[in-house]
Design an enzyme around this catalytic site. Structure first.
Site, PDB file in Angstrom:
ATOM      1  N   ILE A  24       0.901  -1.033   0.170  1.00  0.00           N
ATOM      2  CA  ILE A  24       0.042   0.052   0.037  1.00  0.00           C
ATOM      3  C   ILE A  24       0.909   1.067  -0.126  1.00  0.00           C
ATOM      4  O   ILE A  24       1.588   1.540   1.026  1.00  0.00           O
ATOM      5  CB  ILE A  24      -0.842   0.037   1.220  1.00  0.00           C
ATOM      6  N   PRO A  40      -0.673   4.944   3.510  1.00  0.00           N
ATOM      7  CA  PRO A  40       0.610   5.089   4.279  1.00  0.00           C
ATOM      8  C   PRO A  40       1.531   4.050   3.693  1.00  0.00           C
ATOM      9  O   PRO A  40       0.836   2.623   3.327  1.00  0.00           O
ATOM     10  CB  PRO A  40       0.485   4.987   5.671  1.00  0.00           C
ATOM     11  N   ASN A  41       2.719   4.306   3.372  1.00  0.00           N
ATOM     12  CA  ASN A  41       3.403   3.192   2.962  1.00  0.00           C
ATOM     13  C   ASN A  41       3.731   1.944   4.188  1.00  0.00           C
ATOM     14  O   ASN A  41       4.241   2.382   5.069  1.00  0.00           O
ATOM     15  CB  ASN A  41       4.916   3.701   2.968  1.00  0.00           C
ATOM     16  N   CYS A  42       3.248   0.857   3.500  1.00  0.00           N
ATOM     17  CA  CYS A  42       3.007  -0.216   4.179  1.00  0.00           C
ATOM     18  C   CYS A  42       2.696  -1.641   3.622  1.00  0.00           C
ATOM     19  O   CYS A  42       2.539  -1.377   2.369  1.00  0.00           O
ATOM     20  CB  CYS A  42       1.922  -0.164   5.450  1.00  0.00           C
ATOM     21  N   ALA A  43       2.741  -2.771   4.308  1.00  0.00           N
ATOM     22  CA  ALA A  43       2.411  -3.903   3.756  1.00  0.00           C
ATOM     23  C   ALA A  43       0.954  -4.178   4.179  1.00  0.00           C
ATOM     24  O   ALA A  43       0.932  -4.122   5.514  1.00  0.00           O
ATOM     25  CB  ALA A  43       3.457  -5.068   3.950  1.00  0.00           C
TER      26      ALA A  43
END
Length: 199
Positions: A167, A170-173
Site C-alpha cells: 500500500i 501509508p507506506n506499508c504492507a
C-alpha cells in the site's frame, strides 16, 4: 450509497436494517467469486431515479418497429447487450458456497480471530510495527518495516508464493485474512517474513 466492496462476504448483511438507497459490491473480493461481476441493490421506490449510463437493447422497451420507448421497469434496464453469463454462474456458486460455512456472524468472528492472531504474532517480530495499536476488526492487517522497503518485501514474498499487498499511502504492507484462511497459512506467512528479515 454504500460501497460494500470490502464488507460484503465479511459483515452480516441486512439491507432492510441498513436503510440504504443503493448498495453496490464486487464479487471477487471476500465472496471469492469471479473478477468482473458484482451486484447493485436499488431501493424499489428509487428505481426511477437511477438512470443507466449506457443504453443497450436489453435494457429498453421498444414498439413494434423496434424504436426505444422506455426503460425496462426492473434491473434489466442496466443490461447493455452481451453479458458474461459464466461470471454470473460463478458468483452464484461462490455465494452458495459461503452459505454452507456456518452463519454470517460466525464467519465474521473467525475473520476477526485470525486477524487478531496474526496481529499478535507480528507484534513479536522485531523491525515490524502494525499500523493499528489494537487488533483489527476486519480481515486486513497492515504493518510497516524499519526502513520501509515494503515493495521489495512484497515482491520477495510473492516469489515464494506468499501473496500480500503493498500500500503506497501509508507506506506499508497488508495481509488479507479470510475465514477460509488456515492457521497453517498464517504460520507460513510469519515464517517467511521472519526468514526474510533475518537475511
Amino acid at each position: 450509497l454504500v460501497d460494500a466492496a470490502q464488507s460484503v462476504g465479511v459483515l452480516p448483511l441486512d439491507l432492510a436494517a441498513l436503510d440504504v438507497d443503493f448498495y453496490a459490491f464486487t464479487g471477487h473480493k471476500w465472496l471469492c467469486g469471479p473478477d468482473g461481476v458484482g451486484g447493485l441493490y436499488v431501493r424499489p421506490e428509487l428505481q426511477e431515479v437511477l438512470r443507466p449510463t449506457f443504453i443497450g437493447w436489453r435494457g429498453i422497451q421498444t414498439d413494434a418497429c423496434g424504436n426505444p420507448q422506455a426503460w425496462k421497469p426492473d434491473g434489466s434496464r442496466f443490461e447493455i447487450a452481451t453479458s458474461a453469463f459464466p461470471l454470473y454462474c460463478g458468483l452464484r456458486a461462490a455465494i452458495e458456497l459461503h452459505r454452507t460455512w456456518a452463519g454470517a456472524d460466525a464467519r465474521y468472528q473467525r475473520i476477526c480471530a485470525l486477524s487478531q492472531a496474526l496481529w499478535a504474532r507480528l507484534q513479536d517480530i522485531p523491525k515490524v510495527q502494525c499500523l493499528r495499536t489494537t487488533p483489527p476488526e476486519s480481515g486486513l492487517v497492515s504493518f510497516q518495516l524499519e526502513g520501509g522497503s515494503h515493495p521489495q518485501l512484497v515482491q520477495a514474498l510473492e516469489n515464494q508464493g506468499v501473496m500480500i499487498r503493498f500500500i503506497a499511502h501509508p507506506n506499508c504492507a497488508r495481509v488479507c485474512v479470510h475465514y477460509l484462511t488456515l492457521e497453517s497459512e498464517l504460520e507460513e506467512f510469519v515464517g517467511a517474513l521472519q526468514k526474510l528479515l533475518d537475511s
